[in-house]
Structures are given as C-alpha cells and as structure tokens.
Write an enzyme that holds these catalytic residues in place. Structure first.
Site, mmCIF file in Angstrom:
data_model
loop_
_atom_site.group_PDB
_atom_site.id
_atom_site.type_symbol
_atom_site.label_atom_id
_atom_site.label_comp_id
_atom_site.label_asym_id
_atom_site.label_seq_id
_atom_site.Cartn_x
_atom_site.Cartn_y
_atom_site.Cartn_z
ATOM 1 N N CYS A 482 22.980 64.838 2.730
ATOM 2 C CA CYS A 482 23.917 64.534 3.825
ATOM 3 C C CYS A 482 23.260 64.559 5.201
ATOM 4 C CB CYS A 482 25.110 65.475 3.770
ATOM 5 S SG CYS A 482 24.708 67.215 4.071
ATOM 6 N N HIS A 532 27.999 70.667 5.305
ATOM 7 C CA HIS A 532 28.046 69.227 5.040
ATOM 8 C C HIS A 532 28.326 68.486 6.346
ATOM 9 C CE1 HIS A 532 28.189 65.841 2.322
ATOM 10 N NE2 HIS A 532 29.349 65.433 2.826
ATOM 11 N N HIS A 544 29.047 59.035 4.157
ATOM 12 C CA HIS A 544 28.178 60.193 3.978
ATOM 13 C C HIS A 544 27.464 60.146 2.639
ATOM 14 C CE1 HIS A 544 31.330 62.561 1.494
ATOM 15 N NE2 HIS A 544 31.866 61.394 1.754
#
Length: 570
Positions: A482, A532, A544
């Site tokens: 990510c 994240h 993402h």
C-alpha cells in the site's frame, strides 16, 4: 319361465361383454377380435332372443329390457348392440358400432396417453385393463354358473356355452395384459428413478497442469506440431476432447493439445485443487459487514460491497474468514458470498513475449530508479561530508579565537548553550506538532490544492488497477504494497513520501474527510496505529494496493473506518 328368463339374460350379457372386451383388448385389429369372440356371441344372442320372443311373445327389440336382469342404465350400450343385430345389421356393421361404444372410447383414451410420460401411460393401461378384466370375469362367472344349471349333454355346444367360452378367453387375455401393464409401470418407475442424474462436478472437464515447470500447448496432437502456448504448473484448462494420449484444451486465450500425462483431470483435479488454486469469496450483497469474530455481536472491522472478491482464509458452517487488505482479516456471513477456486490460465507465445518485454522494461526502470537513488544518496553523502568539513574548519577557527581572550571564550560558550537550548525547543515543538496531527482524524481544510495535478495523479494511479500486490514491493507493474503504491505514484509527479504508511500520516497537511479532493491520502488504523494508506479518487472511492488475492483495486473509502487524511498536492 323365470329361470329361463334369468339364464338367457346372463348368457346374453356374457356374450355382449365378450364382444366389447374383444374390441378393447385388440384395438389395432378390432375385426379379428370380433370375428373370434363376436360371431359366436352374437349368434348365441340371436338364437336366445328369438327363442325367448317365441315363448314370451315379447318384441325381440325389447327383450333385454323386458327380461329385467340388470338396470337399463348399466346395459344401455350392450342392449343397443343386440338390438342392431336383431334388426338385421351385418356383423361388420355391428362391429363398426361397437368401436364407437365405451370400450372403444377407453382404447382411444389409452392411445392418447401415449403422448404422456411413460409412468402415466403404464398407469392408464393398468387401470383400463383392470376394469376390462373385472367386467369380463364377472360375465364369465355368470355364464359358467348358468351353464352348470342347464347341464347340457356331453359334447353339445349351445350358444350360451359358446358365449361363456368367449368371455373366459377374453378374461384370460385381459389378465395377461393387466400383468404386463403392471410390469411396464414398475419398469417405467425404475427407469425414471435411474434417469435422475446428479449435477456433474465442476472438475469433470477441468485439467490442472502437474508439469514441473510448464507444459507446451501444441497446435496438433503430436510433438512435431507448433507450440502455440504454455500451461504453467498449477494453471488450469477446460477439457474439450481427447485424441489418444492427447487432450484438446482451452485456457485463457489458448486452444490446443497437451499430453494427458501432464494433467490432473476430473477427480484427480479436485484432489489437488486446494494446492494450486486460490479460494476466493465474491460478495453478493452491498454493505456486507466484516466482523472480528463469527457472531453478529462481534465488532465490525470493515464493510465490503457487491462483486468485490477477497481471499478466503478459512470457513465454518455459516461464516467465512476473508482477507480484506494487507492488514485486515475478518468474518462475513456465508449466505452473502459465493465461494470459488481461481486458477492461473494458459498463456499464448505472443502473450509470454509481451510479458517478458514488460518485465524487462520494468527491470530497466527499477535499475534506473536504483541508480538514481544511489546517485542521490552519493550526492547527499558528499554534501554532508562537505558540511562536516566546513563545520570542523569553523570549529578550528573558533578554537583559535578562543585562545585570544578568556572573555571572548566565555561569550562564545554562553552563546553555544543558548543555541543548543533553542534547537532543542524547536525539536520538541516539531515533535509535539506531529503528534497532534496524528491524533486528529478530521484535520482542517488542507490548505492550497492543485486540481490539475490532482486529476493527473488519479488518472495515473488508476492505470495500475489489476496489477499484483507484493508485500514490501515498490514496483507499480510487478508488485507493491500500500505505501509502496502511494509513494511511487506521487514520486512520478515530484512529490516525495516516506516508505511506510505510518510515516506517511505526517506528510503534507491535515485535511478533514468533508474537504477531500482527488489525490489526497486517506489512512486507516488498527488500535490507534496507522497500517494502511490509499489515494482518494473522488466519488467516495479510493485506489490502493489491497492484498495478494486482489492486488491493486478500487474500493469504497468507507470499506474501513478512515483514521485521518493528508493533502500532499499543493
């Protein structure tokens, strides 16, 4: 007279039933049956009617009704047949009329039933033949009883005896048909039960490559034929046919032949499916909650949407544990997902060459980026070294001046302490500011924003949707996680971000979720720690690098609860 009346009536009824039974038992050859049963029966009726008419003086056309043996309602058609014969009709004419009577109607109904299911036909035949047999047996018994009372001389053949014999023969033939119909019904039921075929397994026509690396897909079923593609170990194909030891398959954009020894097929494929395939859950309900445990009372970790796919970690009777992204796993109710096993597909020679070309380009870019990084690090190191040398030089000069005057030395020492104290205060202030920004999950308006750059960032990021997720990776094509994804996307536009999602929460300026613009970063946390990061693309959605099973995807921004948002595009 009364006995004679009763005897003659029963004989006539037995003969009439024999006529009708003959028509019913052989509808395809009615005249033969009537010739066999009808001639003797009708002849007997004729003689009996005439004899009774002479003795009683009754009108022979009303003999049956006059005799009063059975009700008019039950013998209407039989009486009519007799009346027509007495009236002087030929046997063929009587037969034609008999074919329109009730037995002929039943035969027509049985013929119509041939259009129905086998079990229905058998049942109809059984009911019809049972009815015929019953009526015929009653007539045969009546005729036999009356024949015994009359006690004819040995060898004498009377019309009554002929009628009884005909009725008895019809009863025997009816019994045979009844037994045959019952057997047919049983056989039909067995055939219907056997015909119930279970739904075939989805692995029946599936083959999985068990070759050590890959097996060639050839245009024709021989080793001299052109190679049109490859099926790598664990990849699956649909079986379209066989030709000796070769199997015709379809997989991806490939169609061709593979030797069967390199494939696990059917039950063998099902046995190794879990070793090669990836089990995924496809969401079938919008707003499905992902919970911390297998209970509707458990905490909600995320909310997923229709048609999204997630890696399955484990299953229970009613719940499925899925991997939502690289840091979130939870349980969803099994009723609202479809479980499937996904396999890699075959690859054509052209596709493989294109893949190799892209991988080569990506490797060249990686090397160029690595070289640029090394160069930047070398420049930074050289700059730092120059600064350190300058600092040493300055310190040397300061030390020299220090010896000139103690007062000057004291002044210099005092100033240095002040500088150190001031620097520490600045560091403390900066650290405190970062902590305050970290704790804020809404922030401010984000400050200035470059809409043109934001739109370009979104367009650039979306072109990598579908590419793989690789933990620790930073390649937008070969795989990234990510923070690697956000870092590389922003780097393309000259925006520098730290390597981890935790550190990226301090980049740029804080922005509230109500003031988001395309290109802003949205971060998520677990137990208060960021784990994240995504890029907001507008319309309540983010792009993402999610997790290994789905790679880079687009999701609803509230699939998890956002922790904070940062603006790095100004």
């Amino acid at each position: 007279m009364h006995l004679h009346k009763k005897f003659m009536g029963k004989v006539l009824m037995a003969a009439l039933v024999g006529v009708m039974a003959g028509s019913m038992l052989a509808p395809s050859a009615g005249s033969t049956s009537l010739s066999y049963l009808g001639e003797s029966s009708l002849a007997g009726m004729s003689v009996a009617l005439e004899a009774y008419a002479e003795k009683s003086g009754a009108d022979d056309t009303n003999v049956l009704a006059d005799m009063g043996i059975v009700t008019e309602e039950k013998t209407a058609e039989a009486t009519t047949v007799a009346e027509k014969h007495v009236a002087g009709l030929s046997l063929d004419e009587v037969e034609a009329y008999a074919e329109t009577s009730a037995p002929a109607a039943e035969a027509a109904q049985a013929a119509e039933a041939e259009k129905e299911e086998p079990a229905t036909i058998a049942a109809s035949m059984l009911v019809a033949s049972a009815g015929i047999a019953g009526e015929t047996e009653k007539s045969a018994e009546a005729a036999s009883a009356e024949t015994e009372s009359a006690a004819p001389a040995a060898g004498e053949s009377t019309p009554a005896i002929q009628a009884a014999e005909s009725a008895t023969t019809a009863a025997a033939e009816s019994q045979e048909i009844q037994t045959s119909a019952a057997e047919t019904a049983e056989e039909t039921e067995a055939a219907v039960a056997t015909a119930e075929v279970k739904e075939p397994s989805k692995y029946t026509n599936l083959g999985i490559s068990i070759a050590p690396n890959y097996v060639n897909i050839r245009q024709e079923p021989n080793t001299d034929s052109e190679v049109v593609g490859k099926l790598y170990n664990g990849a699956a194909a649909t079986i379209c046919g066989t030709e000796g030891e070769w199997v015709l398959i379809e997989s991806g954009h490939c169609q061709g032949y593979i030797k069967s020894e390199f494939l696990a097929i059917g039950a063998d494929a099902e046995a190794v499916a879990s070793d090669y395939g990836e089990t995924v859950a496809k969401v079938t309900a919008d707003g499905l909650r992902v919970r911390d445990d297998k209970s509707t009372e458990a905490a909600v970790l995320a909310v997923v949407s229709t048609d999204e796919r997630y890696e399955v970690i484990s299953e229970s009777d009613e719940w499925v544990k899925i991997r939502v992204d690289d840091s979130t796993k939870g349980w969803v109710y099994k009723q609202f997902v479809d479980i499937d096993v996904i396999f890699e597909k075959g690859i054509t020679i052209e596709e493989e060459q294109e893949k190799i070309r892209k991988e080569k380009e990506a490797e060249e870019r990686r090397k160029a980026e690595e070289e640029a990084r090394r160069k930047a690090e070398a420049e930074a190191a050289a700059k730092k070294k120059a600064e350190e040398e300058a600092k040493k030089k300055a310190e040397a000069e300061a030390a020299k001046k220090k010896s000139d005057s103690s007062k000057k030395k004291e002044d210099t020492s005092s100033k240095k302490k002040e500088d150190t104290s001031s620097k520490k205060k600045e560091e403390d202030s900066s650290s405190k500011k970062k902590e305050e920004e970290k704790k804020s999950d809404e922030g401010g308006d984000g400050g200035s924003y470059d809409a043109s750059t934001g739109a370009k960032v979104v367009a650039y990021a979306k072109q990598f949707v579908g590419n793989p997720y690789v933990y620790g990776g930073t390649s937008l094509t070969n795989g990234c996680d990510c923070s690697g994804f956000t870092m590389k996307v922003m780097e393309h536009f000259g925006i520098s971000l730290p390597r981890s999602s935790y550190d990226q929460q301090f980049s740029g300026t804080s922005v509230s979720l109500n003031n988001l613009q395309p290109g802003d970063l949205i971060l998520y946390a677990k137990n208060g720690r960021v784990n994240h990061v995504t890029i907001y693309i507008g319309g309540g959605q983010v792009v993402h690098a999610s997790q290994p099973s789905v790679g880079i995807i687009i999701s609803n921004m509230y699939y998890r609860t956002p922790y904070c948002a940062r603006r790095v595009i100004h």
